[in-house]
Design a protein around this motif. Structure first.
Motif, short mmCIF file in Angstrom:
data_model
loop_
_atom_site.label_atom_id
_atom_site.label_comp_id
_atom_site.label_asym_id
_atom_site.label_seq_id
_atom_site.Cartn_x
_atom_site.Cartn_y
_atom_site.Cartn_z
N SER A 1 0.82 -1.20 0.00
CA SER A 1 0.00 0.00 0.00
C SER A 1 0.87 1.26 0.00
O SER A 1 0.65 2.19 -0.77
N SER A 2 1.87 1.28 0.84
CA SER A 2 2.77 2.42 0.94
C SER A 2 3.58 2.62 -0.34
O SER A 2 3.71 3.72 -0.87
N ILE A 3 4.13 1.53 -0.85
CA ILE A 3 4.97 1.57 -2.05
C ILE A 3 4.17 2.06 -3.25
O ILE A 3 4.62 2.92 -4.01
N VAL A 4 2.99 1.51 -3.43
CA VAL A 4 2.19 1.82 -4.61
C VAL A 4 1.76 3.29 -4.60
O VAL A 4 1.77 3.95 -5.65
N GLY A 5 1.43 3.83 -3.44
CA GLY A 5 1.07 5.25 -3.36
C GLY A 5 2.23 6.14 -3.80
O GLY A 5 2.06 7.11 -4.55
N THR A 6 3.43 5.80 -3.36
CA THR A 6 4.62 6.56 -3.73
C THR A 6 4.90 6.44 -5.22
O THR A 6 5.23 7.42 -5.90
N ILE A 7 4.77 5.22 -5.74
CA ILE A 7 5.05 4.99 -7.16
C ILE A 7 4.04 5.73 -8.04
O ILE A 7 4.40 6.30 -9.07
N LYS A 8 2.77 5.76 -7.64
CA LYS A 8 1.77 6.46 -8.45
C LYS A 8 2.13 7.93 -8.60
O LYS A 8 2.10 8.48 -9.71
N ASP B 1 -0.13 -17.54 -1.90
CA ASP B 1 -0.80 -16.27 -2.17
C ASP B 1 -0.04 -15.07 -1.59
O ASP B 1 -0.59 -14.00 -1.41
N ALA B 2 1.25 -15.25 -1.34
CA ALA B 2 2.06 -14.20 -0.72
C ALA B 2 2.11 -12.92 -1.54
O ALA B 2 2.18 -11.83 -0.99
N LEU B 3 2.08 -13.06 -2.85
CA LEU B 3 2.18 -11.87 -3.69
C LEU B 3 0.84 -11.16 -3.89
O LEU B 3 0.81 -10.07 -4.45
N ASP B 4 -0.25 -11.74 -3.42
CA ASP B 4 -1.57 -11.15 -3.65
C ASP B 4 -1.66 -9.68 -3.23
O ASP B 4 -2.16 -8.86 -4.01
N PRO B 5 -1.19 -9.30 -2.03
CA PRO B 5 -1.30 -7.88 -1.67
C PRO B 5 -0.53 -6.96 -2.63
O PRO B 5 -1.02 -5.89 -2.98
N ILE B 6 0.65 -7.39 -3.06
CA ILE B 6 1.42 -6.57 -3.98
C ILE B 6 0.74 -6.52 -5.34
O ILE B 6 0.56 -5.46 -5.94
N LEU B 7 0.31 -7.69 -5.83
CA LEU B 7 -0.33 -7.74 -7.14
C LEU B 7 -1.64 -6.95 -7.16
O LEU B 7 -1.92 -6.23 -8.13
N ASN B 8 -2.42 -7.07 -6.10
CA ASN B 8 -3.67 -6.31 -6.03
C ASN B 8 -3.41 -4.81 -5.99
O ASN B 8 -4.09 -4.03 -6.66
N ALA B 9 -2.41 -4.40 -5.20
CA ALA B 9 -2.08 -2.98 -5.11
C ALA B 9 -1.58 -2.45 -6.45
O ALA B 9 -1.95 -1.34 -6.87
N ILE B 10 -0.77 -3.24 -7.14
CA ILE B 10 -0.28 -2.82 -8.46
C ILE B 10 -1.43 -2.75 -9.46
O ILE B 10 -1.51 -1.83 -10.27
N HIS B 11 -2.35 -3.71 -9.39
CA HIS B 11 -3.51 -3.71 -10.29
C HIS B 11 -4.33 -2.44 -10.10
O HIS B 11 -4.72 -1.78 -11.07
#
Length: 198
Positions: free
Chosen positions: A76-83, A125-135
């Motif tokens: 969540s934190s990473i994706v906000g910064t990247i956006k 399903d470890a990558l699910d939070p990252i993949l969902n946030a990136i999606h």
């Protein structure tokens, strides 16, 4: 030996459930960066924040639950910064900041190592939070940012796979090939520039 006065006894402040959870996630992230994913255990996190194993079990259910919560928090934190960086880079026509943030998220910040370690230890399903946030990020960007060249979904796939691969094998591969350590970052930047016709 004189008796310890009451004013000298350290008092452990009672934390709300939200504060306790936030402190545990902050400690888990520190452990991840300092010692790697295998160090992110309930016992280690509890010791770092002065909480019991039972207290952390109450919040996360298990070490796996703690790791999933950590990766979701980081995503969540990473994706906000990247956006924000993607929007700025499109205005400046240079994707260098986006590339650096993405590579740092998976490398220096430990998300790549944690996700890989969780998958290798059976947490499919470890990558699910990252993949969902990136999606969600990509869907937002498709709406908010005009497209240049290659569709943003394809750019994102390339960039994330390059950053994850670099986090896991970048240093030894660059060394083995006699290349500078940041070669993968430079290739990713050139790829994004080429996709935009620059």
């Amino acid at each position: 030996m004189s008796a310890l006065r009451t004013s000298e006894v350290p008092v452990r402040r009672r934390l709300s459930p939200e504060e306790s959870r936030a402190a545990a996630l902050a400690a888990a992230r520190e452990l991840l960066v300092e010692a790697g994913p295998q160090a992110v255990t309930l016992k280690a996190v509890g010791a770092r924040i002065g909480r019991t194993h039972a207290n952390l079990l109450h919040h996360f259910g298990s070490a796996e639950g703690l790791q999933k919560a950590l990766i979701a928090h980081m995503a969540s934190s990473i994706v906000g910064t990247i956006k924000a960086a993607v929007i700025r880079s499109r205005e400046l026509e240079d994707p260098a900041e986006v590339v650096d943030l993405t590579f740092d998220a998976f490398g220096q910040n430990g998300a790549g190592a944690l996700a890989s370690w969780m998958i290798l230890t059976g947490n499919e399903d470890a990558l699910d939070p990252i993949l969902n946030a990136i999606h969600v990020l990509v869907d937002d960007l498709v709406r908010d940012v005009p497209a240049h060249g290659k569709p943003i979904h394809e750019e994102t796939l390339q960039l994330v796979l390059m950053a994850l691969g670099d986090a896991l094998l970048g240093a030894p591969m660059a060394k083995a090939l006699g290349l500078p350590r940041d070669t993968a970052r430079q290739l990713a930047r050139r790829m994004l520039l080429a996709d935009r016709g620059r």
